[in-house]
Design an enzyme around this catalytic site. Sequence first.
Site, short mmCIF file in Angstrom:
data_model
loop_
_atom_site.label_atom_id
_atom_site.label_comp_id
_atom_site.label_asym_id
_atom_site.label_seq_id
_atom_site.Cartn_x
_atom_site.Cartn_y
_atom_site.Cartn_z
N LYS A 1 38.84 38.32 45.40
CA LYS A 1 38.28 38.14 44.07
C LYS A 1 39.42 37.87 43.10
O LYS A 1 40.18 38.77 42.73
CB LYS A 1 37.49 39.36 43.59
N GLY B 1 47.73 44.55 39.33
CA GLY B 1 47.35 44.42 37.94
C GLY B 1 47.88 45.57 37.11
O GLY B 1 48.86 46.22 37.48
N SER B 2 47.22 45.83 36.01
CA SER B 2 47.69 46.86 35.09
C SER B 2 47.47 48.26 35.66
O SER B 2 46.58 48.49 36.49
CB SER B 2 46.96 46.74 33.75
N THR B 3 48.26 49.19 35.17
CA THR B 3 48.14 50.57 35.62
C THR B 3 46.78 51.16 35.28
O THR B 3 46.17 51.86 36.10
CB THR B 3 49.26 51.42 35.00
N GLY C 1 44.24 49.78 37.59
CA GLY C 1 44.53 50.30 38.93
C GLY C 1 43.97 51.69 39.15
O GLY C 1 43.46 52.01 40.23
N GLU D 1 49.66 47.78 43.29
CA GLU D 1 50.92 47.27 42.74
C GLU D 1 50.66 47.04 41.26
O GLU D 1 49.95 46.10 40.89
CB GLU D 1 51.34 45.99 43.46
#
Length: 483
Positions: free
Chosen positions: A178, A231-233, A236, A253
């Site tokens: 995706k 992506g962003s924390t 995540g 990550e």
Amino acid sequence: MEYTGPTDLYIGGAWQEATNGGSIETEDPATEQTYASVQKAEAADIDDAVQAARAAVADGSEWATMDPGTRRAKIHAMADAIEEMKDELSMVESHDNGKTPFEAGLEIDMVVDTFRHYAGWTDKIRGDEIPVEDGRLNYTVREPVGVTAHIAPWNYPFQLAGRGLAPALAAGNSVILKPSAMTPLSALYYAKAAEEAGLPDGVVNVVPGKGSEAGDALTGHEGVDHVTFTGSTGVGKTVQRSAADSVADVTLELGGKGPAVVFPDADLDAAARGIQYGIFMNAGQMCWANSRIVVHEDVYDEMVSRMAEIAENIPLGGGIDDDGQMGPVVSAGQQQEILDYIETGKEEGATVVAGGGVPADRDTGHFVEPTVFADVDNEMTIAQEEIFGPVLTAIEVSDEEEAIAVANDSPFGLTACVWTNDLTRAHTVTDSLDYGMVMVNETPNTWPQTPFGGTKQSGHGRAQGEQAIESYTEVKNVHINLG
């Protein structure tokens, strides 16, 4: 360049429209014009993709029973197909994401290398014999986890998807990709490559969609065995919570605020060139960007001057503008967020020595000037938060101990760089840095065979390297009483 590539979902070996008929329009960040429209997957389409992926790895399926040599050939064939599409893909990625064609080409080359590297792993995934009491045989085997979901970001849409797909396929899994709704186009070329390579139906599925719809449905689906997210924390953490309901493994990550620590004995020319790449490549939209330089006071003014001169002379461009060395950022929202951070830096007392706004000669496009801040305290917002844009913050330190303390004073722990010609110092400092990856006299760099990942708020698990194979396999222990 007019977009003429695929626009449908790819599920179970077939191109198809979304169940609800929705679509996503993409924008060229350099022109602010609509570039393409693709089908938008929602929960029903995700369920179809999961069912197709499960069927592809079911007991007795073609993919599950395929010998390692044949699987290796299929993955090499995907690499061949991607390589043949490089020119088209480079332009698609440039228009969809905003990066320069040169940068897009590097991204595609990395994917080809990654697929070829993991193609070689298909016959090297093995277990171990474990000594136990007499009259017994005990050993392990590694088996594919099953269905793997890959949520790819918008900053490196093709590369960061490929580094998850390649090891997952090499290990014998099926995959569902995706891509980000902002940059969905290049992901569809993985479906084209799978078709050309003759992979069995359902092994590769590509479902563009919104994160709040397709993404949530995928990460929380009980039929998914492993989720890989880049992506962003903040997002995540949401992905990890969603995957917990089905007890799926997760590789995350996430963000970064990478320091480049520069000592007086360093080659300052090499350091400046490396830091230039580490912060201005891809308009600074990199999780591992060297967004902080932590510089010894003896060379602080000189390094700031060098970086300011570099920033002021970087030509901007995007799409078909081959003269550009730095493209626009991905969207108007991203541009405004970066500009807001720049204003915050000024308000908190940092000094803009280069850039600091929108280029005066750009009437259209989401461009931000390459920006350098001096007089930065590590407690400032621009030193602690991930800006994800072409903004460099320079922090002065007096000695090695302070340099390490400042470098580690961050919620993130992805990548750090050290610039020194003192071998002892290089080892001492790298041992003390709380980061998943540390480079010495090198800009952030990676290869398919090297593990990629961080600590703290930068995530857990590793992409690439042998560690990625471990992520996409499960260990089965076999115990036989021979007596």
